[in-house]
Design an enzyme around this catalytic site. Structure first.
Site, mmCIF file in Angstrom:
data_model
loop_
_atom_site.group_PDB
_atom_site.id
_atom_site.type_symbol
_atom_site.label_atom_id
_atom_site.label_comp_id
_atom_site.label_asym_id
_atom_site.label_seq_id
_atom_site.Cartn_x
_atom_site.Cartn_y
_atom_site.Cartn_z
ATOM 1 N NE ARG A 10 -6.211 -11.098 -10.593
ATOM 2 C CZ ARG A 10 -6.885 -11.754 -11.528
ATOM 3 N NH1 ARG A 10 -6.345 -11.956 -12.693
ATOM 4 N NH2 ARG A 10 -8.098 -12.197 -11.291
ATOM 5 N N GLY A 11 -3.037 -9.775 -5.643
ATOM 6 C CA GLY A 11 -2.621 -8.514 -5.020
ATOM 7 C C GLY A 11 -1.140 -8.532 -4.671
ATOM 8 C CB CYS A 135 4.366 -6.406 8.401
ATOM 9 S SG CYS A 135 3.618 -4.775 8.507
ATOM 10 C CD GLN A 162 5.397 0.338 11.140
ATOM 11 O OE1 GLN A 162 5.272 0.516 12.342
ATOM 12 N NE2 GLN A 162 4.425 -0.185 10.404
ATOM 13 C CB SER A 165 5.403 -2.182 1.032
ATOM 14 O OG SER A 165 6.183 -2.443 2.190
ATOM 15 N N PRO A 193 26.440 22.745 -9.936
ATOM 16 C CG PRO A 193 28.617 22.028 -10.286
ATOM 17 C CD PRO A 193 27.356 22.346 -10.987
ATOM 18 N NE ARG A 273 3.142 3.908 6.347
ATOM 19 C CZ ARG A 273 2.778 2.676 6.701
ATOM 20 N NH1 ARG A 273 3.660 1.701 6.749
ATOM 21 N NH2 ARG A 273 1.526 2.412 7.018
ATOM 22 C CG HIS A 280 7.747 -2.490 8.269
ATOM 23 N ND1 HIS A 280 7.586 -1.639 7.217
ATOM 24 C CD2 HIS A 280 6.488 -2.835 8.665
ATOM 25 C CE1 HIS A 280 6.292 -1.491 6.951
ATOM 26 N NE2 HIS A 280 5.600 -2.199 7.826
HETATM 27 N N1 HSE Z 1 0.172 -2.023 9.519
HETATM 28 C C1 HSE Z 1 1.380 -2.240 8.807
HETATM 29 C C2 HSE Z 1 1.861 -0.979 8.167
HETATM 30 C C3 HSE Z 1 1.147 -3.273 7.748
HETATM 31 O O1 HSE Z 1 1.028 -0.108 7.936
HETATM 32 O O2 HSE Z 1 3.037 -0.844 7.894
HETATM 33 C C4 HSE Z 1 1.654 -4.626 8.119
HETATM 34 O O3 HSE Z 1 0.830 -5.304 9.032
#
Ligand code: HSE
Length: 375
Positions: A10-11, A135, A162, A165, A193, A273, A280
């Site tokens: 369900r996740g 991932c 990354q 998600s 503007p 991130r 990614h």
């Molecule tokens: N560790 C990865 C991330 C998740 O934080 O983007 C996918 O394995």
């Protein structure tokens, strides 16, 4: 048909997995049993056949009946249940998205378009633990695995971008809420503007720096309009766990390094991130063992698997086809920006993008399941 226990369906990863399994008709080949960590006795989803109720995911006796267990429930669940299930004498196949068991000697990191020989070898030797890879690593290898298979790579540097998600569903929501919080107070100024951009910029940074604890609950710091140059745990020595996985998992997937007859290929980089949703991306730099012609590199990548999509290295194709927006929600692994770098003809640059919920998480699991039920 093999009794197959499904946990964590369900996740976010689990939902993508169920979706892919339905699209590919996997349920035609299994007798599914749906488990739950919180709602045992509740109604199973529509894919259920004979077991119409949810079973307790902590019930070792119920799990023991399954010939195959597929879990996307997460690492804590695996750490708790897997050892107890094996200790109870269970000999079935365990297919898992979590990283908990990945580096165990008796576990194979599954990515069959890349490492089918490693999987077949383990199957022949009675392997029973099949773990999805990180991932970032899986998406990268689906794109440029051909270069490793050809034995061309002396080392690879990877700089990642990354998506939210990778942290989980709550992280995706948090990112969008942060974007909303940045935009809301600026609506009037943005609509004019003639308003001063430096005023807009000053207010934006004030909002970011003033985010409440709730607004940054998951990432710990603002991500919208910023980036976070650290992913996962701090392993000491300036290395993040995500960066460590880059080398450890790439080599294990390819069947080289520790415990294999082929030598390890150094892989290292910095994992970052960024404010994208579920793709990614990675900027790669290879040192090749020799000056392999670019045409040969392109051909090897193009012919490696059915999902890799080679993007011409020009502006128009790159900005349209080599982006998270273009790739998100698709099975395509885009590879582009391929060129020899200024450092010399053995230095190859590339950029690759994959959906981290599909090839990065769900897809290798369902393909392993399919392999087991059709073998
Ligand atoms: N560790 C990865 C991330 C998740 O934080 O983007 C996918 O394995």
């Amino acid at each position: 048909m093999k009794l197959t226990g499904l946990i964590g369906w369900r996740g976010m990863v689990g939902s993508v997995l169920m979706d892919r399994m339905q699209i590919e008709g996997d349920f035609d080949f299994i007798e599914p049993v749906f488990f739950s960590t919180s709602n045992a006795g509740g109604a199973a989803p529509s894919m259920a056949k004979n077991e119409l109720r949810l079973l307790d995911a902590y019930d070792i006796e119920a799990l023991k009946r399954c010939e195959i267990v597929v879990t996307a429930q997460g690492g804590d669940y695996t750490a708790d249940v897997f050892p107890r299930l094996r200790a109870a004498g269970w000999k079935g196949h365990w297919i898992d998205a979590a990283s908990t068991l990945r580096m165990n000697q008796d576990a194979v990191i599954i990515l069959d378009p890349v490492n089918m020989p490693v999987i077949r070898d383990a199957l022949a030797k009675g392997g029973r633990n099949w773990i999805g890879g990180n991932c970032t690593v899986s998406c990268m290898l689906m794109g440029v695995g051909a270069l490793f298979k050809a034995g061309w790579v002396e080392w690879m540097n990877t700089m990642t971008y990354q998506a939210a998600s990778g942290g989980g569903a709550a992280h995706m929501r948090e990112l969008l809420n942060q974007f909303g919080a940045l935009h809301a107070p600026l609506k009037a100024l943005l609509g004019d503007p003639k308003s001063a951009i430096l005023e807009i910029d000053r207010r934006t940074i004030d909002t970011q720096r003033g985010f409440s604890a709730d607004a940054i609950e998951n990432f710990g710091v603002p991500l919208a309009g910023s980036l976070i140059p650290w992913i996962d745990k701090d392993l000491g020595g300036g290395v993040s766990r995500e960066e460590w996985k880059g080398s450890a998992e790439t080599n294990k997937i390819l069947g080289q390094g520790d415990g294999f007859s082929k030598p390890l290929v150094p892989v290292d980089g910095i994992c970052v991130r960024v404010g994208t949703m579920r793709c990614h991306s990675q900027a790669l730099l290879f040192k090749l063992k020799r000056d392999v012609p670019l045409g040969d590199v392109e051909e090897a990548i193009r012919n490696d698997n059915a999902w890799v999509r080679l993007v011409a290295n020009n502006r128009e194709a790159s900005i349209r086809e080599l982006t998270p927006v273009a790739v998100s929600g698709t099975m395509a692994i885009a590879v582009g920006r391929l060129r020899k770098m200024a450092m010399g003809p053995q230095y190859l640059g590339a950029f690759t993008i994959g959906d981290q919920l599909l090839w990065g998480a769900a897809e290798p699991l369902r393909r392993m399941l399919r392999m087991l039920v059709q073998s």
